[in-house]
Write a protein that holds these residues in place. Structure first.
Motif, PDB file in Angstrom:
ATOM      1  N   GLY A   1       4.592   6.949   4.064  1.00  0.00           N
ATOM      2  CA  GLY A   1       3.328   7.240   4.827  1.00  0.00           C
ATOM      3  C   GLY A   1       2.561   6.433   4.480  1.00  0.00           C
ATOM      4  N   ARG A   2       1.582   6.013   5.601  1.00  0.00           N
ATOM      5  CA  ARG A   2       0.581   4.802   5.206  1.00  0.00           C
ATOM      6  C   ARG A   2      -0.497   5.078   4.224  1.00  0.00           C
ATOM      7  NH1 ARG A   2      -1.260   2.826  10.377  1.00  0.00           N
ATOM      8  NH2 ARG A   2      -3.199   2.051   9.499  1.00  0.00           N
ATOM      9  N   ASN A   3      -0.773   6.550   4.099  1.00  0.00           N
ATOM     10  CA  ASN A   3      -1.859   6.770   3.187  1.00  0.00           C
ATOM     11  C   ASN A   3      -1.445   6.908   1.611  1.00  0.00           C
ATOM     12  OD1 ASN A   3      -3.695   7.354   5.337  1.00  0.00           O
ATOM     13  ND2 ASN A   3      -3.423   9.688   5.289  1.00  0.00           N
ATOM     14  N   GLU A   4      -0.174   6.546   1.339  1.00  0.00           N
ATOM     15  CA  GLU A   4       0.334   6.748   0.108  1.00  0.00           C
ATOM     16  C   GLU A   4       0.456   5.061  -0.388  1.00  0.00           C
ATOM     17  OE1 GLU A   4       0.302   9.364  -1.747  1.00  0.00           O
ATOM     18  OE2 GLU A   4       0.496  10.813  -0.296  1.00  0.00           O
ATOM     19  N   LEU A   5       0.482   4.133   0.454  1.00  0.00           N
ATOM     20  CA  LEU A   5       0.733   2.858  -0.013  1.00  0.00           C
ATOM     21  C   LEU A   5      -0.051   2.205  -0.953  1.00  0.00           C
ATOM     22  CD1 LEU A   5       1.086   1.247   3.646  1.00  0.00           C
ATOM     23  CD2 LEU A   5       2.882   2.182   2.274  1.00  0.00           C
ATOM     24  N   ALA A   6      -1.130   2.479  -1.370  1.00  0.00           N
ATOM     25  CA  ALA A   6      -2.150   1.995  -2.133  1.00  0.00           C
ATOM     26  C   ALA A   6      -1.541   2.250  -3.696  1.00  0.00           C
ATOM     27  CB  ALA A   6      -3.698   2.646  -2.245  1.00  0.00           C
ATOM     28  N   ALA A   7      -0.724   3.418  -4.004  1.00  0.00           N
ATOM     29  CA  ALA A   7      -0.045   3.540  -5.145  1.00  0.00           C
ATOM     30  C   ALA A   7       0.969   2.457  -5.630  1.00  0.00           C
ATOM     31  CB  ALA A   7       0.605   4.717  -5.180  1.00  0.00           C
ATOM     32  N   PHE A   8       1.517   1.642  -4.596  1.00  0.00           N
ATOM     33  CA  PHE A   8       2.240   0.636  -4.681  1.00  0.00           C
ATOM     34  C   PHE A   8       1.777  -0.788  -4.745  1.00  0.00           C
ATOM     35  CE2 PHE A   8       4.440   4.389  -3.028  1.00  0.00           C
ATOM     36  CZ  PHE A   8       5.419   4.535  -4.118  1.00  0.00           C
ATOM     37  N   ALA A   9       0.444  -0.787  -4.761  1.00  0.00           N
ATOM     38  CA  ALA A   9      -0.319  -2.201  -4.588  1.00  0.00           C
ATOM     39  C   ALA A   9      -0.124  -3.066  -5.715  1.00  0.00           C
ATOM     40  CB  ALA A   9      -1.817  -1.984  -4.342  1.00  0.00           C
ATOM     41  N   GLY A  10      -0.029  -2.580  -6.823  1.00  0.00           N
ATOM     42  CA  GLY A  10       0.111  -3.445  -8.022  1.00  0.00           C
ATOM     43  C   GLY A  10       1.722  -4.000  -8.240  1.00  0.00           C
ATOM     44  N   ASN A  11       2.716  -3.660  -7.515  1.00  0.00           N
ATOM     45  CA  ASN A  11       4.069  -3.955  -7.549  1.00  0.00           C
ATOM     46  C   ASN A  11       4.162  -5.294  -6.913  1.00  0.00           C
ATOM     47  OD1 ASN A  11       4.365  -1.887  -8.692  1.00  0.00           O
ATOM     48  ND2 ASN A  11       5.659  -0.790  -7.436  1.00  0.00           N
ATOM     49  N   THR A  12       3.768  -6.376  -7.592  1.00  0.00           N
ATOM     50  CA  THR A  12       4.035  -7.967  -6.728  1.00  0.00           C
ATOM     51  C   THR A  12       5.407  -8.322  -7.091  1.00  0.00           C
ATOM     52  OG1 THR A  12       3.067  -8.700  -9.020  1.00  0.00           O
ATOM     53  CG2 THR A  12       1.375  -8.434  -7.068  1.00  0.00           C
ATOM     54  N   GLN A  13       6.312  -7.681  -7.777  1.00  0.00           N
ATOM     55  CA  GLN A  13       7.589  -8.106  -7.734  1.00  0.00           C
ATOM     56  C   GLN A  13       8.585  -7.580  -6.904  1.00  0.00           C
ATOM     57  OE1 GLN A  13       5.943  -5.887  -9.255  1.00  0.00           O
ATOM     58  NE2 GLN A  13       7.013  -5.059 -11.436  1.00  0.00           N
ATOM     59  N   VAL A  14       7.951  -6.696  -5.837  1.00  0.00           N
ATOM     60  CA  VAL A  14       8.642  -5.992  -5.010  1.00  0.00           C
ATOM     61  C   VAL A  14       8.196  -6.494  -3.494  1.00  0.00           C
ATOM     62  CG1 VAL A  14       9.603  -3.809  -3.927  1.00  0.00           C
ATOM     63  CG2 VAL A  14       8.667  -3.873  -6.413  1.00  0.00           C
ATOM     64  N   GLY A  15       8.941  -6.884  -2.732  1.00  0.00           N
ATOM     65  CA  GLY A  15       8.818  -7.031  -1.107  1.00  0.00           C
ATOM     66  C   GLY A  15       8.706  -5.792  -0.401  1.00  0.00           C
ATOM     67  N   TYR A  16       7.927  -5.206   0.290  1.00  0.00           N
ATOM     68  CA  TYR A  16       7.901  -3.985   0.810  1.00  0.00           C
ATOM     69  C   TYR A  16       8.336  -4.110   2.309  1.00  0.00           C
ATOM     70  CZ  TYR A  16       6.873  -1.629  -3.586  1.00  0.00           C
ATOM     71  OH  TYR A  16       6.745  -1.125  -4.660  1.00  0.00           O
TER      72      TYR A  16
END
Ligand code: NAP
Length: 248
Positions: free
Chosen positions: A135-150
């Motif tokens: 869900g779009r409202n939860e994306l911020a929790a993954f903002a620091g994961n620069t090693q993953v392409g979402y």
């Protein structure tokens, strides 16, 4: 009898359709207003927050609501808690309609986590390209994961700049079939899926597709369900409402 359905799920839409078709019930569906062009339910529709518990209690009194069915998503914990408190304050009965969670099948590789922050840590450890279906409202929790392409799929386009490092983005409205999800995972060479334990048919195809392709799923567990009375299906909700209608 005036039924207020707190909606935002396919079950809420089906319940509104069945109640509106029954003739003896006035039905209003309430949506939070998260999508720009929501699918219009049968019966009346209101859109937007109530203004917390007090606002909802005031609405229940002003709109002469006889019963509330909380058919919101299993992760929409705040509105469900507000419904409990507001219904108690206004003296209005409340039923929770909560779809059952998915059960793991042979071949599933689920990494069940308790919350979004833990999901983000698991996702970072897995790396690669991942379908981020939280869900779009939860994306911020993954903002620091620069090693993953979402790979992110939303009903409405994401804002610019996007809240996470995107490998790809798609706009589409579910429900999706298994073939759609197999194609999506293959198209983007997805090596892991991050999903909420939402339950229901509409979101299940991505879980089945992950199983078919041997892709792990970081599965975020549900918050505690709303208190009883609580049913798991639309038909059980209809029976409960019939019983209430007979009693008033
Ligand atoms: P939430 O965190 O539980 O609620 C946040 C606030 O949004 C509530 O306090 C309320 O504002 C307002 N709100 C939520 N649902 C509402 C409704 N049906 N009618 C009127 N106001 C509502 O909710 P959420 O997780 O953001 O979910 C919002 C909506 O999207 C819900 O209808 C839910 O069924 C649907 N949905 C959620 C998810 C998910 O993963 N969370 C997935 C699919 C669909 P006020 O306090 O101002 O009344």
């Amino acid at each position: 009898m005036h039924v207020l359905i707190l909606g935002g799920t396919s079950e809420a839409g089906i319940l509104a359709r069945d109640l509106a078709g029954s003739g003896s019930v006035a039905v209003t569906t309430s949506l939070a207003g998260r999508t720009r062009e929501p699918i219009a339910p049968a019966g009346a529709l209101r859109i937007g927050g109530f203004g917390g518990t007090e606002g909802l209690a005031t609405y229940l009194r002003d709109a002469l609501v006889d019963v509330v069915v909380d058919a919101t998503h299993p992760f929409a914990a705040r509105i469900s808690a507000n419904a409990v408190a507001a219904c108690a304050a206004a003296g209005v009965p409340r039923l929770a309609l909560v779809r059952p969670p998915w059960q793991p099948q042979p071949g599933d590789d689920w990494r069940v986590v308790a919350d979004m922050a833990t999901a983000a840590a698991r996702s970072a450890a897995l790396g690669g390209r991942q379908l981020l279906a939280v869900g779009r409202n939860e994306l911020a929790a993954f903002a620091g994961n620069t090693q993953v392409g979402y790979v992110v799929r939303t009903v409405d386009p994401l804002p610019e700049p996007p809240p996470v490092l995107l490998a790809a983005t798609e706009t589409a409205r579910g429900p999706f079939a298994l073939g759609d999800e197999l194609a999506l995972l293959r198209r983007h060479a997805v090596s892991a899926v991050v999903a909420k334990a939402s339950g229901g048919d509409g979101g299940y195809a991505k879980i089945a597709a992950a199983r078919r392709l041997g892709v792990p799923v970081v599965m975020v567990d549900r918050p505690a369900p709303p208190p009883e009375p609580r049913v798991a299906t639309v038909s059980a909700a209809l029976s409960w409402l019939r019983g209430l209608e007979a009693a008033i």
